[in-house]
Write a protein that holds these residues in place. Sequence first.
Motif, PDB file in Angstrom:
ATOM      1  N   LYS A  55      13.942  -0.510  -7.106  1.00 42.63           N
ATOM      2  CA  LYS A  55      14.734   0.405  -6.335  1.00 42.63           C
ATOM      3  C   LYS A  55      15.063  -0.080  -4.799  1.00 42.63           C
ATOM      4  N   LYS A  56      14.065  -0.866  -4.380  1.00 40.42           N
ATOM      5  CA  LYS A  56      14.393  -1.556  -3.092  1.00 40.42           C
ATOM      6  C   LYS A  56      15.808  -2.407  -3.367  1.00 40.42           C
ATOM      7  N   GLN A  57      15.948  -3.177  -4.154  1.00 40.86           N
ATOM      8  CA  GLN A  57      16.963  -4.174  -4.431  1.00 40.86           C
ATOM      9  C   GLN A  57      18.316  -3.181  -4.338  1.00 40.86           C
ATOM     10  N   LYS A  58      18.479  -2.031  -4.902  1.00 43.87           N
ATOM     11  CA  LYS A  58      19.591  -1.446  -4.971  1.00 43.87           C
ATOM     12  C   LYS A  58      19.923  -0.752  -3.515  1.00 43.87           C
ATOM     13  N   GLN A  59      19.060  -0.757  -2.569  1.00 46.75           N
ATOM     14  CA  GLN A  59      19.061  -0.175  -1.477  1.00 46.75           C
ATOM     15  C   GLN A  59      20.169  -1.003  -0.180  1.00 46.75           C
ATOM     16  N   LYS A  60      20.652  -0.266   0.500  1.00 42.64           N
ATOM     17  CA  LYS A  60      21.466  -0.987   1.714  1.00 42.64           C
ATOM     18  C   LYS A  60      21.074  -0.464   2.944  1.00 42.64           C
ATOM     19  N   TYR A  66      12.946   0.402   4.596  1.00 41.78           N
ATOM     20  CA  TYR A  66      11.555   0.424   5.341  1.00 41.78           C
ATOM     21  C   TYR A  66      10.546   1.490   4.487  1.00 41.78           C
ATOM     22  N   LEU A  67      10.927   2.636   3.976  1.00 44.97           N
ATOM     23  CA  LEU A  67      10.262   3.443   3.363  1.00 44.97           C
ATOM     24  C   LEU A  67       9.729   3.107   2.083  1.00 44.97           C
ATOM     25  N   LEU A  68      10.656   2.393   1.328  1.00 51.34           N
ATOM     26  CA  LEU A  68      10.179   1.953   0.265  1.00 51.34           C
ATOM     27  C   LEU A  68       9.097   0.652   0.350  1.00 51.34           C
ATOM     28  N   ASN A  69       9.355  -0.032   1.373  1.00 50.04           N
ATOM     29  CA  ASN A  69       8.365  -1.070   1.578  1.00 50.04           C
ATOM     30  C   ASN A  69       6.924  -0.379   2.054  1.00 50.04           C
ATOM     31  N   ARG A  70       6.968   0.741   2.585  1.00 48.29           N
ATOM     32  CA  ARG A  70       5.584   1.287   2.928  1.00 48.29           C
ATOM     33  C   ARG A  70       5.141   1.916   1.516  1.00 48.29           C
ATOM     34  N   GLU A  71       5.797   2.121   0.585  1.00 49.10           N
ATOM     35  CA  GLU A  71       5.125   2.477  -0.504  1.00 49.10           C
ATOM     36  C   GLU A  71       4.732   1.548  -1.313  1.00 49.10           C
ATOM     37  N   ILE A  72       5.385   0.331  -1.107  1.00 52.91           N
ATOM     38  CA  ILE A  72       4.900  -0.995  -1.705  1.00 52.91           C
ATOM     39  C   ILE A  72       3.603  -1.386  -1.200  1.00 52.91           C
ATOM     40  N   ILE A  73       3.717  -1.339   0.248  1.00 51.39           N
ATOM     41  CA  ILE A  73       2.403  -1.650   0.903  1.00 51.39           C
ATOM     42  C   ILE A  73       1.361  -0.932   0.379  1.00 51.39           C
ATOM     43  N   ASN A  74       1.499   0.428   0.133  1.00 47.37           N
ATOM     44  CA  ASN A  74       0.401   1.428  -0.160  1.00 47.37           C
ATOM     45  C   ASN A  74      -0.311   0.999  -1.522  1.00 47.37           C
ATOM     46  N   GLN A  75       0.665   0.493  -2.466  1.00 46.69           N
ATOM     47  CA  GLN A  75       0.273   0.024  -3.578  1.00 46.69           C
ATOM     48  C   GLN A  75      -0.380  -1.208  -3.673  1.00 46.69           C
ATOM     49  N   TYR A  76       0.074  -2.125  -2.553  1.00 47.98           N
ATOM     50  CA  TYR A  76      -0.681  -3.210  -2.741  1.00 47.98           C
ATOM     51  C   TYR A  76      -2.032  -3.552  -1.790  1.00 47.98           C
ATOM     52  N   GLU A  77      -1.999  -2.567  -1.008  1.00 50.88           N
ATOM     53  CA  GLU A  77      -3.182  -2.730   0.007  1.00 50.88           C
ATOM     54  C   GLU A  77      -4.577  -2.979  -0.614  1.00 50.88           C
ATOM     55  N   SER A  78      -4.862  -2.153  -1.506  1.00 53.73           N
ATOM     56  CA  SER A  78      -6.256  -2.613  -2.164  1.00 53.73           C
ATOM     57  C   SER A  78      -6.052  -3.107  -3.537  1.00 53.73           C
TER      58      SER A  78
END
Length: 249
Positions: A55-60, A66-78
Motif C-alpha cells: 500500500k505504501k509503495q502506491k502512495q505519493k 506517514y500514517l502507513l509507516n505508523r501502522e508498519i511500526i505498530n506491527q514491527y514493534e514487538s
Amino acid sequence: MKHTLIFILLFINNINNLHADNETDSLLSVLDKTIAARASYVHDKENRISELKKKKQKQKNLEAIYLLNREIINQYESFVCDSAELYIHENTELCNRLRLDALPAPLQTQYCWSKIRYYENLMKYTDDPKYNVVYEQKKEAYRDTVMLTLDRNSRDYQKEKAFKLELAGEYEEALRILYPIFESRRPDEHFYAMEAMGLSVVVYGLCKDTEAEKKYMIIAAIADTRLSVKENEALLTLATRLYEERDVN
C-alpha cells in the motif's frame, strides 16, 4: 456440629482447588496447541506487514505514507524491533518535511508512556537499589504528567490510577479498576495480553493468589504467541514458575 462444619468447609475448599487445577490444565493445553501453531501466526504477521508495504509503495501523499509507516511500526514493534526503528526514523524525517513542529496531544501522551516504560526497563535490567530510587521518581513524574493529559473517565487514565494504587500497596482497589479494563479488551490486540500480564504480576502476584496469578499469565502467553510477540515475557515467566513447581515438561 463443629466437625460437620469443618468437613463442609474442607470439602468446598477442595472443590474450589479442583476447579482451579482443571482450569489451569485446560489453559495450559490451549497454550501447548498455540505454541505448536506458532509458525502460522508468524506467517500471518508477515503477510499483514507485506500488505502494508505494498500500500505504501502506491502512495505519493506524504501524510498517507506517514500514517502507513505508523501502522508498519505498530506491527514491527514487538516483532522485529530493528525494522520498527527504521520506519520510526523515516517518519521523523517526514515530520520535518511536513513541518510538524508541535507534537500533537496524542503523541505527547505516547512520549510520556515511552518514558515510563524506559525507566521501568532501567529498573528491571539495572537492578541496583541506588539507581532504582531515582528511576522510580522519574517514572512516577512522567505518570503524573501523562495523567494530566488524559480524560479522567478514560480507560487509560483509570489504568494509570490503578498503577499508583498498586505502588501504594492498595492492591484490591487496583484490581477493581484493572479487571474490568482487561474484560473490555479484544483477545486479538496486544493490550489484551498486557492487561492479563498486569493482572498476573502486578495485582494477583502481590496478593499471593497463586492460581489466579498463573491463570492470567497463561492467558497472556497464549495471546502474545498468537500475535507473534517476540518479547513474550509471560511465556518466559510462566516457564520459570512451572519449573520451580517441578513441572519440567
